[in-house]
Design a protein around this motif. Structure first.
Motif, mmCIF file in Angstrom:
data_model
loop_
_atom_site.group_PDB
_atom_site.id
_atom_site.type_symbol
_atom_site.label_atom_id
_atom_site.label_comp_id
_atom_site.label_asym_id
_atom_site.label_seq_id
_atom_site.Cartn_x
_atom_site.Cartn_y
_atom_site.Cartn_z
ATOM 1 N N GLN A 429 0.816 -1.208 0.000
ATOM 2 C CA GLN A 429 0.000 0.000 0.000
ATOM 3 C C GLN A 429 0.852 1.263 0.000
ATOM 4 O OE1 GLN A 429 -3.117 -1.423 -1.052
ATOM 5 N NE2 GLN A 429 -3.503 0.609 -0.173
ATOM 6 N N ALA A 430 1.987 1.225 0.713
ATOM 7 C CA ALA A 430 2.883 2.382 0.712
ATOM 8 C C ALA A 430 3.417 2.633 -0.690
ATOM 9 C CB ALA A 430 4.027 2.152 1.691
ATOM 10 N N TYR A 431 3.747 1.569 -1.381
ATOM 11 C CA TYR A 431 4.245 1.718 -2.756
ATOM 12 C C TYR A 431 3.139 2.258 -3.663
ATOM 13 C CZ TYR A 431 7.213 0.677 -6.782
ATOM 14 O OH TYR A 431 7.995 0.786 -7.899
ATOM 15 N N LEU A 432 1.933 1.711 -3.522
ATOM 16 C CA LEU A 432 0.807 2.171 -4.331
ATOM 17 C C LEU A 432 0.498 3.630 -4.054
ATOM 18 C CD1 LEU A 432 -1.566 -0.929 -4.023
ATOM 19 C CD2 LEU A 432 -0.328 -0.200 -6.071
ATOM 20 N N SER A 433 0.580 4.014 -2.801
ATOM 21 C CA SER A 433 0.300 5.394 -2.437
ATOM 22 C C SER A 433 1.319 6.339 -3.052
ATOM 23 C CB SER A 433 0.301 5.537 -0.917
ATOM 24 O OG SER A 433 0.118 6.883 -0.543
ATOM 25 N N SER A 434 2.596 5.972 -3.030
ATOM 26 C CA SER A 434 3.641 6.801 -3.630
ATOM 27 C C SER A 434 3.449 6.914 -5.134
ATOM 28 C CB SER A 434 5.020 6.210 -3.315
ATOM 29 O OG SER A 434 6.028 6.914 -4.001
ATOM 30 N N ALA A 435 3.131 5.797 -5.767
ATOM 31 C CA ALA A 435 2.919 5.811 -7.218
ATOM 32 C C ALA A 435 1.698 6.639 -7.589
ATOM 33 C CB ALA A 435 2.774 4.386 -7.735
ATOM 34 N N ALA A 436 0.624 6.515 -6.811
ATOM 35 C CA ALA A 436 -0.595 7.272 -7.101
ATOM 36 C C ALA A 436 -0.360 8.762 -6.983
ATOM 37 C CB ALA A 436 -1.721 6.821 -6.173
ATOM 38 N N ALA A 437 0.503 9.160 -6.056
ATOM 39 C CA ALA A 437 0.748 10.586 -5.848
ATOM 40 C C ALA A 437 1.489 11.215 -7.015
ATOM 41 C CB ALA A 437 1.546 10.791 -4.563
ATOM 42 N N GLU A 438 2.282 10.431 -7.727
ATOM 43 C CA GLU A 438 3.091 11.029 -8.792
ATOM 44 C C GLU A 438 2.455 10.889 -10.169
ATOM 45 O OE1 GLU A 438 6.435 7.985 -10.644
ATOM 46 O OE2 GLU A 438 6.948 9.192 -8.910
ATOM 47 N N ARG A 439 1.364 10.127 -10.285
ATOM 48 C CA ARG A 439 0.776 9.871 -11.599
ATOM 49 C C ARG A 439 -0.498 10.671 -11.795
ATOM 50 N NH1 ARG A 439 1.676 3.352 -12.410
ATOM 51 N NH2 ARG A 439 3.916 3.399 -11.961
ATOM 52 N N ALA A 440 -0.740 10.937 -13.067
ATOM 53 C CA ALA A 440 -1.963 11.650 -13.414
ATOM 54 C C ALA A 440 -3.174 10.736 -13.280
ATOM 55 C CB ALA A 440 -1.873 12.185 -14.842
ATOM 56 N N SER A 441 -2.982 9.420 -13.454
ATOM 57 C CA SER A 441 -4.071 8.460 -13.339
ATOM 58 C C SER A 441 -3.526 7.194 -12.704
ATOM 59 C CB SER A 441 -4.672 8.142 -14.715
ATOM 60 O OG SER A 441 -5.612 7.093 -14.630
ATOM 61 N N THR A 442 -4.275 6.631 -11.778
ATOM 62 C CA THR A 442 -3.840 5.412 -11.102
ATOM 63 C C THR A 442 -4.172 4.163 -11.890
ATOM 64 O OG1 THR A 442 -5.943 5.340 -9.882
ATOM 65 C CG2 THR A 442 -4.076 6.473 -8.834
ATOM 66 N N SER A 443 -4.893 4.310 -12.994
ATOM 67 C CA SER A 443 -5.324 3.147 -13.766
ATOM 68 C C SER A 443 -4.360 2.791 -14.884
ATOM 69 C CB SER A 443 -6.716 3.403 -14.365
ATOM 70 O OG SER A 443 -6.674 4.523 -15.234
ATOM 71 N N THR A 444 -3.222 3.439 -14.946
ATOM 72 C CA THR A 444 -2.284 3.201 -16.038
ATOM 73 C C THR A 444 -0.869 3.141 -15.500
ATOM 74 O OG1 THR A 444 -1.405 4.102 -18.104
ATOM 75 C CG2 THR A 444 -2.151 5.684 -16.467
#
Length: 1444
Positions: A429-444
């Motif tokens: 979840q920590a990794y997902l949270s970091s990735a989501a914060a830097e991306r324009a969309s979490t689905s790609t």
């Protein structure tokens, strides 16, 4: 400015600062609070920091900046993430054999091919590439992967980088901490980056543009407070260019083999910087130091060390020829032996592990070289007493490691990491949270949103266009030219019915021209495909974004280009002068242009080879032209084929333009029957207008009715047609986007080593030889023979030893740059003596390759100063013609890809050794060269299928086969090779030198042992300035003493002298030398002694006769000998290019059947006769696609000549031109014969006249279009520009053949009718085929006329028929006269098309005359556009510059 100050000024612009102590101090232990991630931080706080650091390099500290950035990220609450990799029981399985037989034109017809395909379908062959791998790499660790070329290093790296697409299966357990490979691929592909060995970039982009694009598409959404996206891109790009040493070259083109740009080493740095800009959490580097000097390579790995330590990334690197200091920077090492894991663990423990096993290193052998040598049966050294205990095979090495304590520790570490990460929900979840914060969309998996990607790719597309303005200029000039030609041919067409058909013709060709011009999109798309594939794997953007952005950027360009075309054409022709009709015309030609571009791009995106795509495009060009509604109107089209019109966007566009034009047109009938003398007072009641749509008793013909009856077009369908074309455009665009997204990844097959069919190496059921599969016995045999001195003993028996000494003094070289002159070489002096091996070293971009080119006179531009001598005598005036005295191994391995290795060597020996040498002796020498270069096992391998190492070996062998008698130049011959291969090649050069050969060789990353093989050193620094020239000395003592005596720190006993010297002079991108070593050299006693030594050589040499002055010919062989050798080579190349040759046959057969069944059994009516005319005209349209095909092949072969064979003076360019014609013509003639057999009798031509038609169609026409295609390609720099040239010219020729615009209506362009070759082809074919036959009008073609009362049809129509011709079917009746306008085909052909049956033999002779003209044009354009590369004005300017 004094030299000393000038040198200091150069150093003051260095981008980094490091002291001598910093150079030798690796960074390992860092504070634990710097726990960072691999997300992409901005590397500078603000743009001003960059300019400040550029002006004050002393304050620049990359590692400190990284530390500050990490702390600032923590302060601003930006979440970080890390990613490690674990693998257990890893097995990689490849599909099919890695070696195979080269397919040929005859392969599909061989029974064994069919049986093999069936067997392959039933039992697909698979093989193990890797097996038994287990290990882990955690964040903050660096893993070094070592192994022989072919052991599986690249496969291992690709597997860990999650690039599995090219493999049959990847088995075992692989986890990226808490994630599976599928999760990484679907959601975090960009977090795992892979930098491949090859450098693939858009050559017309600058370094700054290339890097900015990669960084822009990986810019995170979460950045520092107040930092915009553009700030991030600018800051990070600048930082990377400074770190990698590209800042001074930021505005230089990246370039490639054809486009001049940055040096090869700098291009490799661009690839490195691009991957760093992608900011991955797990970074994989596949031999990324290839082409870099040892100092730059060390700095690159130190940069990776700093990033890994500070940001806690995971770094995996494979290196060839790694030095000891490089090795010390790694935490772990993986040793691969023939696809097996021989070791995985601590780098510090590896050497001791193998020594304890029973191996020992050679004298002064570095640790990486020792570890690799353990896997080589001929390279390993066994400790005395251990001969019966050490493992001998890769399986034994792997099993020994698994059973060892280090193997148990490795497995235990894997288990602990798995327990820690797998199933750890919080970590995930920590990794997902970091990735989501830097991306324009979490689905790609992409960081940038689709609109951001489109914007970035659009910007790049504009930059590509600006970088290559010439192609855009040609496109615009082509449209202007065609508009003027088409407009003046139909200049101010009258409004009467005589011009109705001509109006339709000009409207059709205004669309058709755009359609065939769009075929140039096919080769352009194939050029960019590998770049798109690389960016997709790096998660920079979706592949379809490239196609979408390309289309969007084309819109404004097409709007402007088509507006210019429309304005010129519309008003020259005199089409309907209303604003609405003009803008409708403009709208449809613009929309059609966009539609057809999308169509041909979609075709290209759907195929894997350019030849196949062009062949299919050619078939569609035929369909578009046949069923566009003009040549075959809807009412007369075959009922069963009318559906093609519905599928043809050109038909809908033509319909719209026609109804738009004719909607307001009421033309006076100019075809009244009867008319003329004696009919002046006849009433309209007794006349009839033969134009379709005429009404009884009316002189005006309504254009709406005319187009309705003639073409079945109606004005009410205008905007319906617009909607249909828009639907076509959107459909083609969707197909393009889908094909680009789905087919890009499968565009290139994995590497397969191909052998010629007659080779005895291949056994489909035996173990395969290739880069990724073990074959110890084969490879060891090659290497042992490469180093075997006995191979040299018989080579010099018949050769006279050359004692000439080549010297140069005060050499300078300047090139035009930004309005001034830039000096690339500055006061370089030296010599190369027979029997000596001289190393040329320096940092990347120091001018090493430039010096070789200047010495070998391979430069095409710039000003050269200084003197060059042979034995103290100036170079002879024909020195440039004596290039066979030199051998030159280029940095780029450029060869004809279809040739085998043996054929490439024999070709070189056959043309560059004297013709007096017997062929058997040349063949024996070639066998020796194969043996010396370790290529015996690959002698029958296809060069284009070889890997990096064996292509490099082939390059060297090709030059050796020429027996250079004066000097052998080698430009980085060891780049891309492992230490064992590099050692074998340098030892081979040593043997050559010991046998009297003079050798000058640039070399990167030499080990201390390798460096000691050389006799002398020429060391250059930035700016092409000499730092040292002289002997190296035993154990490098001479050169080391020179530097230490002049203030350099002492070289350690265990240090590599080559790396030491580069460090001392500040060769690294981030290094600054406090000493001006160029000034030190100029003032040194060694420099003075060098001048004295060269003076003595000159005095001694002038007393000897100069061997080079005896040269009496430009080439070593006669022209006829060259022609025969080139023709044989080209025939073999064509035979081994089945896709190209089969495409010819498919196109001709499909075209023949299409023509035949479209005009099936045409009768003797007026429409049938006209159908026969159009069947011949459309035959010529087929040549458009055939010429597009052959131009690509012509340019590809010419490129090999221009890059490698021309500078080597292997043969005269005229021999190449003639050989390409000789190789191309037979295939074109045979395929054209197939076209003849498919269409001649199908259309219904008489059998008795088939002989002439066969001669014209199967001999004359192929001769014409082949020579025409070669003539156009000869003046074009690439295939895309050649396509634009060709479409411009071919339309120009088609317009004047008398079919589109009849001869009598050409006005002042009638002279062009006479010089159009298609005029005589059509006249000869049609006149011979149907001349002298009667015409029988069908019922619908008869004109019904009512004579005045009291007159029969015969009496009333008699005077008219006497001068107009024709006949009556009912001359005796008094009403309803049935009149046919023509009696014979001769009358029809001559009155309308100026075709005479009696001229067919004359026409054949004229066509052959055009063929001769085309051949002359090929030679003319080749010379003035490709051979004479400097214009008269440029030559004059250079002369004036020298005078100053």
């Amino acid at each position: 400015m004094p030299p000393h100050q000038r040198r200091q000024h150069v150093f003051s612009n260095r981008l980094f600062h490091s002291s001598a102590s910093q150079v030798a101090t690796p960074v390992h232990d860092l504070p634990s609070d710097l726990d960072s991630d691999a997300s992409a931080p901005s590397l500078l706080k603000k743009s001003s920091d960059i300019s400040t650091s550029v002006e004050n390099e002393q304050a620049f500290d990359f590692e400190q900046i990284l530390r500050d950035l990490v702390k600032r990220r923590q302060d601003e609450g930006i979440k970080d993430r890390q990613l490690g990799v674990m693998f257990k029981d890893l097995r990689v399985v490849g599909a099919g054999s890695r070696t195979s037989l080269q397919p040929t034109v005859g392969s599909p017809f061989h029974p064994s091919t069919f049986l093999y395909k069936i067997r392959e379908i039933r039992h697909p062959p698979i093989r193990d590439i890797l097996s038994g791998f287990e290990g882990l790499v955690t964040p903050g660790e660096m893993l070094l992967v070592l192994g022989r070329p072919g052991s599986g290093c690249s496969t291992f790296l690709k597997t860990l980088a999650n690039q599995r697409g090219e493999y049959h299966a990847v088995e075992g357990q692989v986890f990226y901490d808490s994630f599976t490979p599928k999760e990484i691929h679907d959601s975090f592909r960009g977090d795992v980056t892979y930098c491949p060995e090859d450098d693939v970039h858009f050559p017309t982009l600058t370094v700054n543009q290339t890097l900015s694009f990669a960084i822009r598409n990986r810019t995170p959404a979460t950045r520092f407070l107040g930092q915009t996206r553009e700030d991030y891109v600018e800051d990070t790009t600048t930082m990377l260019m400074k770190v990698i040493g590209l800042y001074r070259s930021k505005n230089a083109l990246v370039g490639n083999a054809q486009v001049q740009g940055v040096s090869g080493g700098e291009r490799k740095r661009v690839s490195i910087a691009e991957t760093l800009g992608s900011a991955g959490s797990l970074c994989v580097w596949d031999n990324s130091t290839r082409g870099l000097d040892s100092s730059t390579a060390l700095e690159f790995v130190r940069t990776l060390r700093s990033i890994t330590d500070v940001k806690r990334t995971t770094t995996i690197v494979s290196l060839y020829q790694a030095g000891e200091r490089l090795y010390d920077l790694f935490d772990k090492v993986c040793i691969i032996a023939e696809g097996k894991m021989a070791y995985f663990g601590s780098a510090k423990s590896a050497k001791g592990y193998f020594i304890d096993m029973g191996f020992e290193p050679q004298n002064r052998q570095t640790t990486p070289d020792f570890l690799v040598s353990v896997t080589d049966a001929n390279g390993r050294k066994i400790r005395p007493g251990y001969e019966s205990f050490v493992p001998r095979t890769s399986e034994d090495l792997a099993s020994r490691f698994i059973a060892s304590d280090l193997g148990h520790q490795n497995r235990k570490a894997i288990e602990q990491r798995c327990e820690q990460c797998i199933g750890n929900h919080e970590h995930k979840q920590a990794y997902l949270s970091s990735a989501a914060a830097e991306r324009a969309s979490t689905s790609t998996t992409y960081v940038a949103s689709i609109p951001q990607q489109v914007k970035a790719v659009m910007k790049r597309r504009l930059q590509v266009i600006v970088g290559d303005k010439f192609e855009l200029f040609v496109q615009l000039a082509s449209q202007v030219f065609q508009a003027i030609i088409l407009g003046t041919v139909f200049l101010n067409v009258p409004n009467d019915t005589s011009a109705y058909f001509s109006r339709a013709g000009v409207l059709f060709f205004s669309l058709f021209f755009s359609a065939i011009t769009s075929i140039a999109e096919v080769p352009a798309l194939f050029f960019q495909r590998p770049i798109v594939l690389r960016h997709q794997k790096a998660a920079l953007h979706y592949p379809f974004i490239q196609s979408l952005a390309h289309t969007v950027v084309d819109i404004p360009i097409t709007l402007v280009v088509q507006l210019v075309f429309a304005v010129i054409l519309y008003f020259l022709v005199g089409l309907q002068r209303s604003a609405a009709q003009f803008f409708i015309f403009y709208l449809f030609i613009f929309l059609m242009s966009q539609t057809m571009k999308s169509f041909f791009r979609a075709i290209a995106a759907s195929f894997k080879t350019c030849h196949s795509a062009i062949a299919v495009s050619g078939i569609f060009i035929l369909l578009i032209s046949f069923y566009g509604g003009y040549a075959i109107p809807w009412p007369t089209a075959p009922t069963g084929l009318r559906w093609i019109m519905w599928m043809n966007p050109l038909w809908w566009g033509f319909s719209a333009l026609v109804v738009n034009e004719f909607h307001t047109l009421d033309g006076i009938c100019s075809t009244l029957v009867p008319q003329g003398p004696g009919y002046e007072n006849v009433s309209l009641v007794n006349q009839v207008c033969t134009t379709a749509g005429s009404q009884p008793g009316q002189l005006l013909v309504d254009g709406n009715i005319y187009v309705g009856l003639t073409f079945d077009f109606w004005y009410g369908h205008l905007w319906r047609n617009f909607g249909v074309i828009c639907a076509f455009h959107l459909g083609f665009l969707a197909a393009l986007l889908i094909a680009t997204e789905c087919n890009t990844s499968s565009a290139f097959d994995g590497a397969i080593v191909l052998f010629k069919p007659s080779s005895n190496v291949i056994d489909r059921n035996a173990k395969a030889l290739d880069e990724e599969e073990a074959d110890t016995e084969f490879r060891s045999g090659c290497h042992s023979k490469a180093a075997d001195a006995s191979a040299f003993h018989n080579l010099e028996e018949k050769n006279v030893m050359v004692t000439d000494i080549f010297t140069w003094q005060h050499l300078q070289y300047e090139v035009p740059f930004e309005g001034g002159m830039k000096r690339l070489l500055d006061d370089v002096t030296g010599f190369v003596a027979p029997g000596k091996l001289t190393a040329l070293m320096g940092e990347s971009g120091a001018g090493k390759t430039t010096l070789l080119n200047v010495l070998a006179q391979r430069i095409a531009a710039g000003v050269v100063g200084g003197d060059r001598f042979v034995n103290g005598q100036p170079l002879p005036t024909d020195f440039r013609a004596q290039m066979q005295a030199f051998g030159y191994c280029q940095q780029l391995d450029t060869h004809l890809p279809e040739a085998t290795v043996r054929e490439a060597l024999l070709f070189s020996a056959n043309l560059r050794q004297p013709q007096s040498v017997p062929l058997t002796e040349k063949e024996a020498y070639v066998d020796k060269c194969l043996q010396m270069c370790g290529l015996e096992g690959y002698a029958d391998a296809i060069v284009g299928s070889l890997g990096v190492e064996y292509r490099k070996r082939t390059t060297i062998a090709v030059e050796l086969a020429a027996k250079p008698k004066l000097l052998l130049f080698l430009d980085e011959p060891t780049s891309g090779l492992d230490s064992q291969s590099a050692w074998a090649i340098v030892q081979f050069l040593r043997e050559l030198a010991d046998h009297g050969q003079a050798i000058l060789c640039t070399i990167h990353q030499p080990s201390a042992e390798l460096f000691q093989v050389f006799d002398r050193l020429l060391l250059l620094c930035k700016g092409g300035q000499t730092v040292y020239f002289g002997d190296i000395g035993e154990d490098s003592s001479t050169v080391l003493n020179y530097f230490e005596r002049n203030g350099a720190p002492r070289c350690g006993s265990d240090a590599n002298p080559a790396e030491y010297m580069l460090d001392v002079i500040g060769a690294r991108a981030a290094a600054v030398s406090p000493t001006d070593w160029y000034d030190v050299w100029r003032r040194s006693s060694e420099a003075r002694e060098l001048q004295v030594q060269i003076g003595g050589m000159h005095e001694s040499g002038r007393t000897q006769p100069q061997q080079l002055s005896n040269q009496c010919s430009v080439f070593a062989t006669s022209w006829s000998h060259q022609f025969v050798a080139l023709t044989q080579r080209n025939f073999r190349a064509y035979w081994r290019a089945p896709a190209y040759v089969h495409a010819k046959f498919v196109l001709n057969i499909a075209g023949g059947l299409l023509v035949g069944f479209t005009f099936f059994q045409a009768n003797d009516s007026l429409q049938g006769t006209q159908n026969k005319l159009f069947s011949i005209f459309l035959i010529l349209v087929l040549s458009i696609s055939l010429i597009h095909q052959l131009m690509v092949v012509y340019i590809d072969i010419r490129t090999v000549y221009e890059i490698r064979e021309r500078p080597s003076r292997m043969y005269h360019w005229t021999a190449l031109v003639m050989s390409q014609l000789a190789a191309e013509l037979p295939w074109n003639m045979i395929s054209s014969a197939m076209f003849f057999f498919c269409c001649y009798w199908t259309v219904g031509y008489p059998t008795g006249r088939a002989g002439y038609s066969f001669l014209m169609l199967s001999v004359a026409v192929p001769l014409y279009y082949t020579t025409l295609g070669h003539g156009i390609a000869s003046m074009a720099p690439n295939a895309s520009v050649a396509s634009l040239y060709f479409t411009t010219l071919i339309i120009f020729v088609l317009i004047f053949d008398g079919v589109i615009q009849p001869f009598m209506e050409l006005n002042w362009w009638k002279w062009m009718y006479r010089v159009s070759p298609f005029t005589y082809i059509i006249e000869g074919l049609l006149g011979q085929a149907i001349g002298g036959e009667a015409i029988r009008c069908s019922y619908t073609e008869l004109v019904s006329v009512n004579p005045p009362k009291g007159l029969t049809c015969g009496k009333y129509m008699g005077p008219f028929m006497q001068f107009a011709g024709g006949y009556l079917t009912n001359p005796e009746v008094a009403e309803g006269c049935q009149y046919c306008p023509y009696t014979t085909t001769d009358q029809f052909m001559y009155s309308r098309f100026n075709i005479a049956y009696s001229d067919h033999w004359r026409d054949l002779g004229i066509v052959f005359g055009f063929v001769a003209f085309n051949i002359v044009a090929v030679f003319w354009f080749t010379y003035f556009m490709r051979i004479r590369t400097i214009s008269v004005f440029a030559s004059l300017r250079q002369m004036l510059t020298r005078g100053q």
